[in-house]
Design a protein around this motif. Structure first.
Motif, PDB file in Angstrom:
ATOM      1  N   GLN A   1       0.821  -1.214   0.000  1.00  0.00           N
ATOM      2  CA  GLN A   1       0.000   0.000   0.000  1.00  0.00           C
ATOM      3  C   GLN A   1       0.855   1.265   0.000  1.00  0.00           C
ATOM      4  OE1 GLN A   1      -3.340   0.666  -0.131  1.00  0.00           O
ATOM      5  NE2 GLN A   1      -3.915  -1.463  -0.491  1.00  0.00           N
TER       6      GLN A   1
ATOM      7  N   ASN B   1      -5.849  -6.651   0.430  1.00  0.00           N
ATOM      8  CA  ASN B   1      -6.434  -5.629  -0.437  1.00  0.00           C
ATOM      9  C   ASN B   1      -5.356  -5.052  -1.366  1.00  0.00           C
ATOM     10  OD1 ASN B   1      -7.723  -3.461  -1.574  1.00  0.00           O
ATOM     11  ND2 ASN B   1      -8.222  -2.441   0.370  1.00  0.00           N
TER      12      ASN B   1
ATOM     13  N   THR C   1      -5.985  -2.918  -3.909  1.00  0.00           N
ATOM     14  CA  THR C   1      -6.424  -1.689  -4.583  1.00  0.00           C
ATOM     15  C   THR C   1      -5.615  -0.510  -4.055  1.00  0.00           C
ATOM     16  OG1 THR C   1      -8.638  -2.618  -4.662  1.00  0.00           O
ATOM     17  CG2 THR C   1      -8.429  -0.263  -5.115  1.00  0.00           C
ATOM     18  N   CYS C   2      -4.994   0.229  -4.948  1.00  0.00           N
ATOM     19  CA  CYS C   2      -4.277   1.434  -4.525  1.00  0.00           C
ATOM     20  C   CYS C   2      -5.250   2.586  -4.394  1.00  0.00           C
ATOM     21  CB  CYS C   2      -3.210   1.816  -5.562  1.00  0.00           C
ATOM     22  SG  CYS C   2      -1.808   0.709  -5.613  1.00  0.00           S
ATOM     23  N   PRO C   3      -5.018   3.471  -3.418  1.00  0.00           N
ATOM     24  CA  PRO C   3      -5.815   4.691  -3.368  1.00  0.00           C
ATOM     25  C   PRO C   3      -5.554   5.489  -4.663  1.00  0.00           C
ATOM     26  CG  PRO C   3      -4.266   4.578  -1.515  1.00  0.00           C
ATOM     27  CD  PRO C   3      -3.939   3.460  -2.430  1.00  0.00           C
TER      28      PRO C   3
HETATM   29  C1  LIG Z   1      -8.854  -1.337  -0.320  1.00  0.00           C
HETATM   30  O1  LIG Z   1      -7.950  -0.260  -0.294  1.00  0.00           O
HETATM   31  C2  LIG Z   1      -8.428   0.894  -0.967  1.00  0.00           C
HETATM   32  C3  LIG Z   1      -7.290   1.908  -1.002  1.00  0.00           C
HETATM   33  O2  LIG Z   1      -6.714   2.093   0.238  1.00  0.00           O
HETATM   34  C4  LIG Z   1      -9.674   1.411  -0.279  1.00  0.00           C
HETATM   35  O3  LIG Z   1     -10.162   2.523  -0.981  1.00  0.00           O
HETATM   36  C5  LIG Z   1     -10.727   0.318  -0.244  1.00  0.00           C
HETATM   37  O4  LIG Z   1     -11.834   0.751   0.521  1.00  0.00           O
HETATM   38  C6  LIG Z   1     -10.151  -0.968   0.363  1.00  0.00           C
HETATM   39  N1  LIG Z   1     -11.128  -2.020   0.222  1.00  0.00           N
HETATM   40  C7  LIG Z   1     -11.493  -2.809   1.231  1.00  0.00           C
HETATM   41  C8  LIG Z   1     -12.463  -3.893   0.921  1.00  0.00           C
HETATM   42  O5  LIG Z   1     -11.038  -2.670   2.357  1.00  0.00           O
END
Ligand SMILES: *[C@@H]1O[C@H](CO)[C@@H](O)[C@H](O)[C@H]1NC(C)=O
Ligand SMILES: *[C@@H]1O[C@H](CO)[C@@H](O)[C@H](O)[C@H]1NC(C)=O
Length: 304
Positions: free
Chosen positions: A247, A299, A301-303
């Motif tokens: 992250q 997780n 997914t990058c911000p």
């Molecule tokens: C995963 O990380 C992203 C970026 O930090 C965030 O926006 C998202 O809510 C997270 N998803 C979960 C399921 O925690």
């Protein structure tokens, strides 16, 4: 570009690179958990699992396990792009990989986005820079429309070992950087990773001189072992730490505009140990973003 997740002092020290985000790719092995070679159907299953994260992977050899032959049709079927690797360390491995490329690249340039000749061969002192340059040039001449370059440890770019390759006109460089193998605690891992990448990039651009604007620089491998992996001095394995590094380090590097290939896509439970900067051999079986049976570990997914 949103950079709130980056260390502000660190960012201030780093020159702006590019307005656009870097691309994320994943290092992908060519063997199944039982050590059999992956078939096209195995790569297709890999790609189905990975497609929410990225559609770009890099491999290490074109001929070993018939990687080029088996992965190219899978990539075509699933809309993936592949960076194919050549193992240039020995005449035989080079010739076999070069022959596989001649067979499977022509007509598939839409899928094969690049070819990398060498993976840390300078770091291992497997070839001189001159010899590696001539092998890169041989591949480039065969595939004039494909991007051809090399991958090595960041310090081999920063310390001048790779200078003959830069001076020889090669423009695609992927630098590997593992704060973990540098014995860094997780709190300093992203700073170390950024320092490594900036040093490699700066030196390459300096040596390239007038050619610097043609250089395509990226990170060839980075990562952190998850639960079940070994500690390395101050670097503690663990899924929480891997997620933290991803992250902050990986997402930060992408936000900086640098392409990143994360090591690696899936755990490789058959793998032998690997040796780091202090000479100790450690477990390399738990580095995947996904488990060997293709389940995500955290997780990704990058911000944005
Ligand atoms: C995963 O990380 C992203 C970026 O930090 C965030 O926006 C998202 O809510 C997270 N998803 C979960 C399921 O925690
Ligand atoms: C933290 O990382 C920076 C950047 O690489 C390095 O200069 C520093 O020595 C590291 N700190 C420790 C305690 O290793």
């Amino acid at each position: 570009m949103r950079v709130t997740h980056l260390l502000p002092a660190l960012l201030a020290a780093i020159p702006a690179v590019s307005a656009s985000r870097g691309n994320l790719g994943l290092a992908l092995g060519n063997k199944n958990a039982d050590q059999s070679c992956k078939a096209t159907s195995d790569y297709e299953a890999d790609f189905d699992a990975l497609k929410g994260v990225t559609t770009l992977v890099r491999t290490y050899s074109a001929s070993d396990c018939n990687t080029a032959q088996n992965i190219v049709p899978a990539a075509k079927a699933k809309g993936f792009k592949v960076v194919l690797g050549v193992w240039p360390d020995y005449d035989q491995s080079f010739d076999q990989d070069f022959n596989a490329l001649k067979q499977y690249v022509p007509g598939n340039e839409d899928v094969v986005t690049a070819i990398t000749v060498g993976s840390e061969v300078l770091y291992r002192k497997g070839l001189t820079a001159q010899k590696l340059l001539s092998r890169i040039q041989q591949v480039q001449q065969q595939f004039p429309t494909v991007t051809v370059g090399t991958v090595d440890s960041w310090n081999k770019f920063a310390d001048g070992t790779a200078d003959p390759i830069i001076q020889g006109g090669v423009t695609y460089f992927l630098a590997n950087g593992f704060a973990y193998w540098q014995d860094q605690e997780i709190g300093n891992a992203s700073a170390t990773y950024f320092a490594d990448m900036s040093q490699a990039k700066r030196h390459i651009e300096q040596i390239a001189g007038a050619n610097a604007n043609k250089i395509r620089f990226g990170n060839g491998e980075t990562g952190w072992p998850t639960d079940g992996g070994s500690d390395y001095g101050a670097a503690k394995a663990g899924t929480k730490n891997a997620e933290k590094f991803y992250q902050s380090g990986v997402c930060g590097m992408l936000a900086w505009g640098i392409d990143v290939f994360y090591f690696e896509a899936f755990d490789e439970s058959w793998k032998p140990d690997s040796t780091g900067d202090n000479g100790q051999a450690m477990d390399e079986k738990h580095w995947g973003l996904f488990t060997a049976d293709r389940q995500p570990k955290f997780n990704m997914t990058c911000p944005n």
